[in-house]
Design an enzyme around this catalytic site. Structure first.
Site, PDB file in Angstrom:
ATOM      1  N   ASP A   1      -4.046  11.089   3.479  1.00  0.00           N
ATOM      2  CA  ASP A   1      -3.798  10.726   4.883  1.00  0.00           C
ATOM      3  C   ASP A   1      -3.020  11.792   5.662  1.00  0.00           C
ATOM      4  O   ASP A   1      -3.319  12.064   6.826  1.00  0.00           O
ATOM      5  CB  ASP A   1      -3.155   9.334   5.028  1.00  0.00           C
ATOM      6  CG  ASP A   1      -1.860   9.141   4.268  1.00  0.00           C
ATOM      7  OD1 ASP A   1      -1.395  10.070   3.585  1.00  0.00           O
ATOM      8  OD2 ASP A   1      -1.306   8.026   4.358  1.00  0.00           O
TER       9      ASP A   1
ATOM     10  N   GLN B   1      -1.874   8.901  -0.163  1.00  0.00           N
ATOM     11  CA  GLN B   1      -1.930   9.834  -1.281  1.00  0.00           C
ATOM     12  C   GLN B   1      -1.438   9.195  -2.599  1.00  0.00           C
ATOM     13  O   GLN B   1      -0.720   8.191  -2.580  1.00  0.00           O
ATOM     14  CB  GLN B   1      -1.044  11.049  -0.992  1.00  0.00           C
ATOM     15  CG  GLN B   1      -1.529  11.948   0.132  1.00  0.00           C
ATOM     16  CD  GLN B   1      -0.602  13.131   0.315  1.00  0.00           C
ATOM     17  OE1 GLN B   1       0.014  13.278   1.344  1.00  0.00           O
ATOM     18  NE2 GLN B   1      -0.479  13.976  -0.697  1.00  0.00           N
ATOM     19  N   HIS B   2      -1.777   9.843  -3.679  1.00  0.00           N
ATOM     20  CA  HIS B   2      -1.161   9.667  -5.018  1.00  0.00           C
ATOM     21  C   HIS B   2      -1.532   8.408  -5.795  1.00  0.00           C
ATOM     22  O   HIS B   2      -1.328   8.376  -7.009  1.00  0.00           O
ATOM     23  CB  HIS B   2       0.376   9.683  -4.950  1.00  0.00           C
ATOM     24  CG  HIS B   2       0.984  10.796  -4.171  1.00  0.00           C
ATOM     25  ND1 HIS B   2       0.862  12.110  -4.555  1.00  0.00           N
ATOM     26  CD2 HIS B   2       1.741  10.794  -3.038  1.00  0.00           C
ATOM     27  CE1 HIS B   2       1.523  12.867  -3.681  1.00  0.00           C
ATOM     28  NE2 HIS B   2       2.058  12.095  -2.753  1.00  0.00           N
TER      29      HIS B   2
END
Ligand SMILES: Nc1ncnc2c1ncn2[C@@H]1O[C@H](COP(=O)(O)OP(=O)(O)O)[C@@H](O)[C@H]1O
Ligand SMILES: O=C(CO)[C@@H](O)[C@H](O)COP(=O)(O)O
Length: 473
Positions: free
Chosen positions: A230, A74-75
């Protein structure tokens, strides 16, 4: 279609590696798996994820696959120019350089409550929105070249479609969009004003697809589903029932549960993410998990199996030795500049067994805060499902129930992010209203040892005491 059955693939493009899982679309049976490593570091050129994907899907791994989807770390901030050329290496979720930018953004919007109202989460250095502010302040020339910003799973999905001559537009899903800091899982809308607050101007952002939508189709006919973050992928890959809380021990430690409604946490510990089915995924994340055990085994000069053996030979509480495992800084608690602390060291307790035990206990105690934060928000914790690389550790499995104060189930070994992505691909392929029913078996169950509650509570209390004395938290 192979041997009369339909195959789907899930790709887990996580921090340390790419893993590919090919499943039977109807039953979820895993037919093939493969993996390839990613480079170390907290900034990585996205081409390295493509290289790992190519390596992992070589040797005909995707032969006969009708659909695939990507679950990604992520991110991460992937910046693209007008021609979709990568502007700079992607800053990953575990890169803490934007911690100051996070503090500034929280203040500028009016504090933590304003952020929770706006996007359901309080941004810390991991969130994309803070990385964009860092870019604007520290690399203004690069910032000026950025035309659009996407996440790791968005980028890999787009690259697969571009290479497959089926790319039409950049897209993402609710799960991953909810980790940007400029999209709200409650309203299902971008907050482009927050992107502007961060960077000083608005960028093009990917279209947020509905859970079973297709991002596109390659010229060869392979359907590419929306993909997701994920953790959302893992939630989709597991068979969970109400009362199940998932603890993932990969590069990050995460604690999350599926929820029909968002959770509002102004402490910032629990982020208000979306899941990959149209609902919510309240989640707490630490920067330190499996790699703490790797560091402890390196310190002791033993392998992970020996670390387990040593840890299980020590008494609970490691005779007073306590580790705050903030080896890579920490996200929850919000201590981006912290380092690890070993407390209570005496000549009497300075043994390899106690050091191994303190590493396992410290890593788990850091995540106890996540399980308790969910409890504080009224989440039932009937059972903890343990996944991720370090869930293979015998010591982790045996110590976790006492520290989490809940029975622990370890699903049959599997790459659950990849399996969840494959299930999403099967869902998109089927056109059905719900994802196909796949059952994830349980490999092992561990109960809280009766009579051990007091002892385990004192391990957690000593950890909290060291945290308070060292960092005032
Ligand atoms: N038996 C084990 N005991 C402890 N850690 C383990 C064990 N097996 C694998 N790991 C660790 O798990 C990590 C990889 O987990 P994984 O969930 O694949 O991470 P990620 O998805 O973040 O890339 C590595 O740091 C590896 O050393
Ligand atoms: O930042 C988060 C969750 O908010 C991390 O969980 C990343 O999504 C990376 O995951 P792993 O590579 O550790 O699985």
């Amino acid at each position: 279609m192979t041997d009369g059955r339909t195959l789907v693939a899930g790709v887990d493009s996580s921090t340390q590696s790419s893993k590919v899982v090919v499943c039977d679309a109807d039953t979820g049976e895993v037919v093939r798996t493969s993996r390839a490593p990613h480079p170390d570091g907290t900034e990585v050129h996205p081409d390295r994820w493509w290289d790992a994907y190519v390596e992992a899907t070589g040797d005909g791994v995707l032969d006969g696959v009708a659909a695939l989807a990507v679950g990604g770390q992520q991110h991460g901030m992937v910046t693209l120019d007008e021609d979709d050329v990568v502007v700079r290496e992607a800053l990953l979720w575990n890169d803490t350089r934007s911690a100051g930018a996070a503090r500034d953004l929280v203040d500028e919007l009016g504090g933590v409550a304003a952020w929770v109202d706006a996007v359901g989460s309080v941004p810390v250095a991991s969130f994309t929105v803070t990385k964009l502010r860092w870019l604007a302040e520290h690399e203004p020339d690069a910032a000026r070249r950025v035309a659009r910003v996407v996440l790791p799973h968005d980028w890999l999905t787009g690259r697969i479609l571009k290479e497959g001559k089926g790319f039409e537009r950049w897209s993402t899903d609710r799960g991953d969009a909810s980790g940007t800091g400029y999209w709200s899982a409650s309203t299902n809308d971008y907050r482009l004003d927050l992107l502007e607050l961060s960077l000083g101007r608005v960028l093009e952002v990917p279209e947020v697809l509905s859970p079973a939508a297709a991002a596109g189709r390659t010229a060869g006919g392979v359907l590419v589903a929306a993909g997701t973050g994920d953790n959302m992928g893992a939630a989709l890959g597991l068979t969970t029932t109400p009362g199940d809380v998932v603890v993932s021990l990969g590069t990050s430690g995460t604690v999350f549960t599926r929820s029909e409604t968002p959770i509002r946490d102004e402490s910032g510990a629990v982020a208000g993410f979306a899941d990959a089915t149209g609902h919510h995924l309240p989640l707490m994340c630490t920067l330190n998990a499996a790699r703490v055990l790797g560091a402890a085994s390196a310190l002791l000069g033993v392998d992970l199996a020996e670390l387990d053996r040593l840890a299980l030979q020590a008494r609970p509480g490691a005779d007073g030795l306590t580790l705050l495992p903030y080896l890579d800084g920490e996200r929850t608690p919000d201590l981006p500049d912290a380092t690890g602390t070993l407390g209570g060291l005496t000549r009497a307790n300075a043994t390899p067994e106690n050091l191994a035990r303190a590493a396992v206990e410290g890593m788990l105690c850091n995540l106890v805060a996540g399980v308790d934060a969910l409890r504080d928000h009224g989440v039932r914790v009937d059972r903890v499902l343990l996944i991720g690389g370090a869930s293979a550790s015998r010591a982790v499995r045996e110590l976790a129930p006492g520290l989490f104060r809940a029975p622990v189930a370890v699903p049959a070994p599997g790459e659950y992010v990849g399996i969840g992505a494959a299930r999403q691909a099967a869902w998109a392929l089927s056109g059905a209203a719900e994802p196909p029913t796949w059952q994830a078996g349980i490999e092992a169950e561990h109960e809280v040892v009766p009579g051990s509650e007091q002892e385990q509570a004192s391990v957690v209390a000593r950890y909290r005491d060291l945290l308070a004395r060292t960092h005032g938290r």
